[in-house]
Design a protein around this motif. Structure first.
Motif, PDB file in Angstrom:
ATOM      1  N   TYR A   1     -48.974 119.718  84.320  1.00  0.00           N
ATOM      2  CA  TYR A   1     -49.087 119.146  85.662  1.00  0.00           C
ATOM      3  C   TYR A   1     -50.326 118.251  85.736  1.00  0.00           C
ATOM      4  O   TYR A   1     -50.281 117.149  86.281  1.00  0.00           O
ATOM      5  CB  TYR A   1     -49.171 120.262  86.706  1.00  0.00           C
ATOM      6  CG  TYR A   1     -49.493 119.763  88.089  1.00  0.00           C
ATOM      7  CD1 TYR A   1     -48.504 119.218  88.909  1.00  0.00           C
ATOM      8  CD2 TYR A   1     -50.791 119.821  88.589  1.00  0.00           C
ATOM      9  CE1 TYR A   1     -48.802 118.748  90.179  1.00  0.00           C
ATOM     10  CE2 TYR A   1     -51.097 119.355  89.853  1.00  0.00           C
ATOM     11  CZ  TYR A   1     -50.104 118.823  90.642  1.00  0.00           C
ATOM     12  OH  TYR A   1     -50.410 118.350  91.892  1.00  0.00           O
ATOM     13  N   LEU A   2     -51.430 118.739  85.180  1.00  0.00           N
ATOM     14  CA  LEU A   2     -52.669 117.968  85.150  1.00  0.00           C
ATOM     15  C   LEU A   2     -52.458 116.630  84.458  1.00  0.00           C
ATOM     16  O   LEU A   2     -52.845 115.573  84.981  1.00  0.00           O
ATOM     17  CB  LEU A   2     -53.766 118.768  84.445  1.00  0.00           C
ATOM     18  CG  LEU A   2     -55.031 118.020  84.032  1.00  0.00           C
ATOM     19  CD1 LEU A   2     -55.745 117.441  85.240  1.00  0.00           C
ATOM     20  CD2 LEU A   2     -55.951 118.937  83.261  1.00  0.00           C
ATOM     21  N   ASP A   3     -51.835 116.647  83.305  1.00  0.00           N
ATOM     22  CA  ASP A   3     -51.593 115.410  82.555  1.00  0.00           C
ATOM     23  C   ASP A   3     -50.708 114.449  83.339  1.00  0.00           C
ATOM     24  O   ASP A   3     -51.003 113.256  83.436  1.00  0.00           O
ATOM     25  CB  ASP A   3     -50.937 115.729  81.204  1.00  0.00           C
ATOM     26  CG  ASP A   3     -51.861 116.486  80.271  1.00  0.00           C
ATOM     27  OD1 ASP A   3     -53.097 116.422  80.464  1.00  0.00           O
ATOM     28  OD2 ASP A   3     -51.345 117.159  79.363  1.00  0.00           O
ATOM     29  N   ARG A   4     -49.615 114.971  83.909  1.00  0.00           N
ATOM     30  CA  ARG A   4     -48.692 114.119  84.662  1.00  0.00           C
ATOM     31  C   ARG A   4     -49.349 113.537  85.904  1.00  0.00           C
ATOM     32  O   ARG A   4     -49.249 112.351  86.183  1.00  0.00           O
ATOM     33  CB  ARG A   4     -47.439 114.916  85.037  1.00  0.00           C
ATOM     34  CG  ARG A   4     -46.350 114.039  85.672  1.00  0.00           C
ATOM     35  CD  ARG A   4     -45.143 114.848  86.116  1.00  0.00           C
ATOM     36  NE  ARG A   4     -45.423 115.488  87.391  1.00  0.00           N
ATOM     37  CZ  ARG A   4     -45.524 116.806  87.584  1.00  0.00           C
ATOM     38  NH1 ARG A   4     -45.325 117.636  86.599  1.00  0.00           N
ATOM     39  NH2 ARG A   4     -45.796 117.304  88.763  1.00  0.00           N
ATOM     40  N   ARG A   5     -50.036 114.380  86.648  1.00  0.00           N
ATOM     41  CA  ARG A   5     -50.645 113.937  87.910  1.00  0.00           C
ATOM     42  C   ARG A   5     -51.786 112.958  87.669  1.00  0.00           C
ATOM     43  O   ARG A   5     -51.922 111.971  88.397  1.00  0.00           O
ATOM     44  CB  ARG A   5     -51.135 115.167  88.681  1.00  0.00           C
ATOM     45  CG  ARG A   5     -51.492 114.887  90.093  1.00  0.00           C
ATOM     46  CD  ARG A   5     -50.248 114.614  90.912  1.00  0.00           C
ATOM     47  NE  ARG A   5     -50.654 114.415  92.278  1.00  0.00           N
ATOM     48  CZ  ARG A   5     -50.360 113.340  93.001  1.00  0.00           C
ATOM     49  NH1 ARG A   5     -49.577 112.421  92.533  1.00  0.00           N
ATOM     50  NH2 ARG A   5     -50.808 113.215  94.209  1.00  0.00           N
ATOM     51  N   SER A   6     -52.602 113.196  86.656  1.00  0.00           N
ATOM     52  CA  SER A   6     -53.701 112.267  86.375  1.00  0.00           C
ATOM     53  C   SER A   6     -53.160 110.914  85.920  1.00  0.00           C
ATOM     54  O   SER A   6     -53.719 109.871  86.266  1.00  0.00           O
ATOM     55  CB  SER A   6     -54.678 112.850  85.357  1.00  0.00           C
ATOM     56  OG  SER A   6     -54.075 113.027  84.099  1.00  0.00           O
ATOM     57  N   ALA A   7     -52.046 110.914  85.183  1.00  0.00           N
ATOM     58  CA  ALA A   7     -51.418 109.657  84.773  1.00  0.00           C
ATOM     59  C   ALA A   7     -50.857 108.916  85.986  1.00  0.00           C
ATOM     60  O   ALA A   7     -51.007 107.693  86.096  1.00  0.00           O
ATOM     61  CB  ALA A   7     -50.319 109.921  83.753  1.00  0.00           C
TER      62      ALA A   7
END
Length: 69
Positions: free
Chosen positions: A20-26
């Motif tokens: 989720y962190l990776d997707r949201r930061s992207a």
């Protein structure tokens, strides 16, 4: 996840918080430095737990504001 629907965030398992962190930061164009990634993921997991606790204490019939973490 829409601003008013917290269920997707609340239902994240600890193992899925990092994804989720990776997707949201992207999506936001805000890369998280690798040296900070574990701490940010831990903070997201704590926020998820606090959100679940807070949502459980509120009156479901009362009006709620949209929230987007």
């Amino acid at each position: 996840m829409s601003g008013g629907d917290l269920s997707a965030f609340q239902n994240l398992t600890d193992a899925k918080v990092a994804a989720y962190l990776d997707r949201r930061s992207a999506e936001l164009g805000l890369p998280v430095p690798e040296s900070c990634r574990a701490g940010v993921a831990e903070n997201l997991a704590l926020l998820r737990d606090q959100t679940t606790l807070f949502a459980g204490l509120t009156d479901p019939s009362s009006a709620t504001e949209a929230f987007e973490p």
